[in-house]
Motif scaffolding. Structure first.
Motif, PDB file in Angstrom:
ATOM      1  N   ILE A  23      -7.953  -3.666   8.971  1.00 20.54           N
ATOM      2  CA  ILE A  23      -7.935  -2.796   7.815  1.00 20.54           C
ATOM      3  C   ILE A  23      -6.544  -2.235   7.595  1.00 20.54           C
ATOM      4  CG2 ILE A  23      -9.280  -1.504   6.129  1.00 20.54           C
ATOM      5  CD1 ILE A  23     -11.814  -2.097   8.077  1.00 20.54           C
ATOM      6  N   GLY A  24      -6.455  -1.476   8.772  1.00 17.61           N
ATOM      7  CA  GLY A  24      -5.097  -0.551   8.403  1.00 17.61           C
ATOM      8  C   GLY A  24      -3.878  -1.610   8.217  1.00 17.61           C
ATOM      9  N   SER A  25      -3.655  -2.525   9.077  1.00 17.71           N
ATOM     10  CA  SER A  25      -2.588  -3.538   8.899  1.00 17.71           C
ATOM     11  C   SER A  25      -2.504  -4.168   7.405  1.00 17.71           C
ATOM     12  CB  SER A  25      -2.718  -4.571   9.645  1.00 17.71           C
ATOM     13  OG  SER A  25      -2.307  -4.223  11.138  1.00 17.71           O
ATOM     14  N   LEU A  26      -3.675  -4.523   6.846  1.00 23.75           N
ATOM     15  CA  LEU A  26      -3.829  -5.280   5.540  1.00 23.75           C
ATOM     16  C   LEU A  26      -3.342  -4.165   4.546  1.00 23.75           C
ATOM     17  CD1 LEU A  26      -7.279  -7.390   5.412  1.00 23.75           C
ATOM     18  CD2 LEU A  26      -4.619  -8.301   5.263  1.00 23.75           C
ATOM     19  N   LEU A  27      -3.630  -2.838   4.582  1.00 17.99           N
ATOM     20  CA  LEU A  27      -3.366  -1.806   3.819  1.00 17.99           C
ATOM     21  C   LEU A  27      -1.846  -1.793   3.748  1.00 17.99           C
ATOM     22  CD1 LEU A  27      -4.109   0.168   1.770  1.00 17.99           C
ATOM     23  CD2 LEU A  27      -4.455   1.772   3.280  1.00 17.99           C
ATOM     24  N   ARG A  28      -1.268  -1.833   5.122  1.00 21.79           N
ATOM     25  CA  ARG A  28       0.380  -1.426   5.004  1.00 21.79           C
ATOM     26  C   ARG A  28       1.090  -2.815   4.768  1.00 21.79           C
ATOM     27  NH1 ARG A  28       2.393  -3.581   9.607  1.00 21.79           N
ATOM     28  NH2 ARG A  28       0.487  -2.942  10.849  1.00 21.79           N
ATOM     29  N   TYR A  29       0.298  -3.945   4.733  1.00 23.40           N
ATOM     30  CA  TYR A  29       1.099  -5.241   4.063  1.00 23.40           C
ATOM     31  C   TYR A  29       0.869  -4.986   2.636  1.00 23.40           C
ATOM     32  CZ  TYR A  29       1.682 -10.251   3.318  1.00 23.40           C
ATOM     33  OH  TYR A  29       2.020 -11.403   2.494  1.00 23.40           O
ATOM     34  N   GLY A  30      -0.211  -4.602   2.348  1.00 23.97           N
ATOM     35  CA  GLY A  30      -0.302  -4.508   0.619  1.00 23.97           C
ATOM     36  C   GLY A  30       0.799  -3.285   0.190  1.00 23.97           C
ATOM     37  N   ILE A  31       0.941  -2.314   1.108  1.00 25.22           N
ATOM     38  CA  ILE A  31       1.949  -1.153   0.399  1.00 25.22           C
ATOM     39  C   ILE A  31       3.144  -1.756   0.500  1.00 25.22           C
ATOM     40  CG2 ILE A  31       2.963   0.872   1.085  1.00 25.22           C
ATOM     41  CD1 ILE A  31       0.061   1.654   2.064  1.00 25.22           C
ATOM     42  N   ALA A  32       3.597  -2.590   1.486  1.00 25.06           N
ATOM     43  CA  ALA A  32       5.003  -2.996   1.555  1.00 25.06           C
ATOM     44  C   ALA A  32       5.315  -3.942   0.406  1.00 25.06           C
ATOM     45  CB  ALA A  32       5.322  -3.580   3.024  1.00 25.06           C
ATOM     46  N   LEU A  33       4.219  -4.922   0.305  1.00 25.19           N
ATOM     47  CA  LEU A  33       4.418  -5.858  -0.543  1.00 25.19           C
ATOM     48  C   LEU A  33       4.533  -5.396  -2.025  1.00 25.19           C
ATOM     49  CD1 LEU A  33       4.519  -8.879   0.007  1.00 25.19           C
ATOM     50  CD2 LEU A  33       2.031  -9.063  -0.855  1.00 25.19           C
ATOM     51  N   ALA A  34       3.742  -4.194  -2.393  1.00 20.00           N
ATOM     52  CA  ALA A  34       3.869  -3.693  -3.743  1.00 20.00           C
ATOM     53  C   ALA A  34       5.034  -3.031  -3.769  1.00 20.00           C
ATOM     54  CB  ALA A  34       2.705  -2.730  -3.715  1.00 20.00           C
ATOM     55  N   GLN A  35       5.676  -2.322  -2.694  1.00 16.86           N
ATOM     56  CA  GLN A  35       6.871  -1.503  -3.002  1.00 16.86           C
ATOM     57  C   GLN A  35       8.110  -2.531  -3.424  1.00 16.86           C
ATOM     58  OE1 GLN A  35       9.618  -1.316  -0.172  1.00 16.86           O
ATOM     59  NE2 GLN A  35      10.662  -0.370  -1.819  1.00 16.86           N
ATOM     60  N   ILE A  36       7.957  -3.613  -2.624  1.00 19.13           N
ATOM     61  CA  ILE A  36       9.028  -4.600  -2.825  1.00 19.13           C
ATOM     62  C   ILE A  36       8.865  -5.345  -4.363  1.00 19.13           C
ATOM     63  CG2 ILE A  36      10.033  -6.783  -2.102  1.00 19.13           C
ATOM     64  CD1 ILE A  36       9.398  -5.977   0.764  1.00 19.13           C
ATOM     65  N   ARG A  37       7.821  -5.612  -4.718  1.00 20.49           N
ATOM     66  CA  ARG A  37       7.454  -6.278  -5.924  1.00 20.49           C
ATOM     67  C   ARG A  37       7.799  -5.334  -7.081  1.00 20.49           C
ATOM     68  NH1 ARG A  37       3.469 -10.491  -4.995  1.00 20.49           N
ATOM     69  NH2 ARG A  37       4.714 -11.713  -3.682  1.00 20.49           N
ATOM     70  N   LEU A  38       7.349  -4.068  -6.998  1.00 17.77           N
ATOM     71  CA  LEU A  38       7.382  -3.020  -7.969  1.00 17.77           C
ATOM     72  C   LEU A  38       8.562  -2.019  -8.422  1.00 17.77           C
ATOM     73  CD1 LEU A  38       3.701  -1.787  -8.018  1.00 17.77           C
ATOM     74  CD2 LEU A  38       4.588  -3.896  -9.514  1.00 17.77           C
ATOM     75  N   GLY A  73      13.848  -1.997   1.309  1.00 14.64           N
ATOM     76  CA  GLY A  73      12.651  -2.473   1.792  1.00 14.64           C
ATOM     77  C   GLY A  73      12.000  -1.667   2.841  1.00 14.64           C
ATOM     78  N   TRP A  74      12.897  -0.532   3.236  1.00 19.18           N
ATOM     79  CA  TRP A  74      12.458   0.173   4.258  1.00 19.18           C
ATOM     80  C   TRP A  74      11.456   1.411   3.865  1.00 19.18           C
ATOM     81  CZ3 TRP A  74      13.864   5.127   3.697  1.00 19.18           C
ATOM     82  CH2 TRP A  74      15.264   5.371   2.934  1.00 19.18           C
ATOM     83  N   VAL A  75      11.470   1.513   2.599  1.00 16.32           N
ATOM     84  CA  VAL A  75      10.707   2.525   1.717  1.00 16.32           C
ATOM     85  C   VAL A  75       9.314   2.434   1.960  1.00 16.32           C
ATOM     86  CG1 VAL A  75      10.455   3.676  -0.261  1.00 16.32           C
ATOM     87  CG2 VAL A  75      12.694   3.129   0.387  1.00 16.32           C
ATOM     88  N   GLY A  76       8.872   1.007   2.044  1.00  9.17           N
ATOM     89  CA  GLY A  76       7.659   0.762   1.906  1.00  9.17           C
ATOM     90  C   GLY A  76       6.833   0.994   3.097  1.00  9.17           C
ATOM     91  N   ILE A  77       7.530   0.802   4.461  1.00  2.94           N
ATOM     92  CA  ILE A  77       7.155   0.942   5.517  1.00  2.94           C
ATOM     93  C   ILE A  77       7.135   2.340   5.772  1.00  2.94           C
ATOM     94  CG2 ILE A  77       7.770   0.919   8.248  1.00  2.94           C
ATOM     95  CD1 ILE A  77       6.966  -1.810   6.738  1.00  2.94           C
ATOM     96  N   LEU A  78       8.134   3.297   5.150  1.00  5.36           N
ATOM     97  CA  LEU A  78       8.104   4.692   5.217  1.00  5.36           C
ATOM     98  C   LEU A  78       6.702   5.161   4.793  1.00  5.36           C
ATOM     99  CD1 LEU A  78       9.704   7.452   5.720  1.00  5.36           C
ATOM    100  CD2 LEU A  78      10.623   7.119   3.447  1.00  5.36           C
TER     101      LEU A  78
END
Lengths: 156, 171
Positions: A8-23, A28-33
Motif C-alpha cells: 500500500i505504501g509503495s502504491l501511494l509513493r508511486y501515485g505521489i511521484a506520478l502526480a508530481q511529475i504530471r501536475l 522529478g526528485w521533489v515527488g520522492i522528497l
C-alpha cells in the motif's frame, strides 16, 4: 502484515511521484522528497502512539511507512544531480530531506504524545540498543516522587 | 493494460521489498546489530542495486533515445547500444512503444516496488531522532554521513559496475 503495508505504501509513493511529475513543472526528485517527508511524519506519529500489537506495528511502521519512503530513489536522484553538476539542487535535496525528515519525525512524536491520554503518554528516554520492535523494559515512570508505572514498552 | 500491470508490479515489488527488510531487521536484532546499522546496511545495498539495475534495464529496454544514462559523464561508453543515446532508426514505432511499456512495468516492479520497499527513509529518520534523544550525537552524525555520502557513492558504484558489464571501453 509488513508485506501488505509495504504494498500500500509503495502504491501511494508511486501515485505521489506520478502526480508530481504530471501536475507540476518541478524536477522529478521533489515527488520522492514529498513521499519521504510524509512517511517521516507518519512514522513519528506511529512511534508516538506506540501500538503494542506486533501486527499493527509491522503494518503501520515497517510496512506502510517503510514502503511509502525510499532511500534508493533518493540516492539515485542525488547521484544524478551530482553527476550533472547540479550542486544547488543536490544540496536542496539533501538538506530538505534530512532536516525536514528529522523535524517531521519529532513533530509526529510530539503530536501523538500530546493527543494521547495522559496515562498512556510514552516517556522520552534514551532507547537502549537492541530494544526495538516493542521490547519491554522495567523502568520507573512517574511524576515527582509518585511512581505510576514500572513497565515501559519501547516506542521506537 | 500497461498502467494496470505497473500498479500490480509496484504493489507486489513493494510488498516483497518491505518483507525482506522486515526479515533483515528481525535477524539483526538478536545478532547484536543496532537497528540503525541494519537500516543503513539495507539502504546501502538498495543504492548499489539501483545503480546497477538502471544500467541493466535501460540497456535492455530503452529504444527511444531518452535514457537517463545519456546524462552520465561516461554514458558515451554505451554508444554502441542501439537506441540508448539516440532513437533506434531500425525499429518500427510499434516495437519502440512495446519496449517503452515493458520499461514502465519492469521499472515499476524493480525500482519503485522492490528497491523502494526494501530501502526506507522513515526508519532512518526515526533512528536519527532516537540516537539524538539518547545523546549519541556522534553515532547520529556517522549514520547521517554514511547514509547520504555512502548512498550516493553506492549508486555511482552500481552505475560503474553496470557500465563495466554492459559498456564498451572508449577508443
Amino acid at each position: 502484515m509488513i508485506a501488505g503495508g509495504g504494498a500500500i505504501g509503495s502504491l501511494l509513493r508511486y501515485g505521489i511521484a506520478l502526480a508530481q511529475i504530471r501536475l507540476t513543472a518541478w524536477p522529478g526528485w521533489v515527488g520522492i522528497l514529498l513521499a519521504n517527508l510524509l512517511g517521516c511524519l507518519l512514522m513519528g506519529l506511529a512511534a508516538g502512539v506506540n501500538p503494542t500489537s506486533p501486527w499493527l506495528r509491522g503494518l503501520a511502521m515497517a510496512g506502510f511507512c517503510g514502503g511509502l519512503t525510499t532511500f534508493s530513489a533518493f540516492a539515485l536522484d542525488l547521484a544524478f544531480l551530482c553527476l550533472t553538476r547540479a550542486w544547488r539542487q543536490a544540496a536542496a535535496c539533501v538538506g530538505l530531506s534530512v532536516v525536514g525528515g528529522v523535524g517531521l519525525v519529532v513533530l509526529g512524536l510530539y503530536t501523538a504524545t500530546w493527543l494521547s491520554p495522559t496515562d498512556r503518554r510514552s516517556l522520552y528516554v534514551p532507547v537502549p540498543q537492541g530494544l526495538r520492535n516493542g521490547g519491554v523494559a522495567q523502568v520507573l515512570v512517574g511524576e515527582g516522587d509518585k511512581v505510576t508505572g514500572g513497565q515501559w514498552s519501547c516506542p521506537l | 493494460m500497461t498502467g494496470f500491470a505497473t500498479v500490480v508490479g509496484v504493489a507486489v515489488g513493494g510488498g516483497c521489498g518491505a518483507l525482506l527488510r522486515g526479515f533483515i531487521e528481525h535477524a539483526a536484532a538478536p545478532a547484536g546489530v543496532p537497528s540503525w546499522a541494519a537500516i543503513l546496511g539495507v539502504n546501502l545495498l538498495g543504492c548499489v542495486l539501483i545503480g546497477y539495475l538502471i544500467v541493466w534495464l535501460e540497456v535492455r529496454l530503452h529504444r527511444a533515445g531518452e535514457s537517463r544514462l545519456a546524462r552520465h559523464p561516461r554514458g558515451q561508453r554505451l554508444a554502441h547500444v542501439p537506441g540508448l543515446l539516440a532513437p533506434d532508426p531500425t525499429l518500427p514505432p510499434t516495437e519502440i512503444a512495446r519496449a517503452r511499456s515493458r520499461l514502465r512495468v519492469e521499472s515499476g516492479l524493480l525500482f519503485t516496488g522492490l528497491l523502494g520497499g526494501l530501502t526506507t527513509f522513515s526508519a532512518f529518520g526515526l533512528d536519527l531522532v532516537s540516537l539524538m534523544q539518547g545523546g549519541l550525537f556522534v553515532t547520529a552524525g556517522v549514520n547521517l554521513g554514511l547514509s547520504v555520502l555512502g548512498g550516493a557513492a553506492g549508486v555511482v558504484l552500481g552505475l560503474e559496475v553496470g557500465l563495466l558489464a554492459h559498456g564498451r571501453r572508449q577508443p
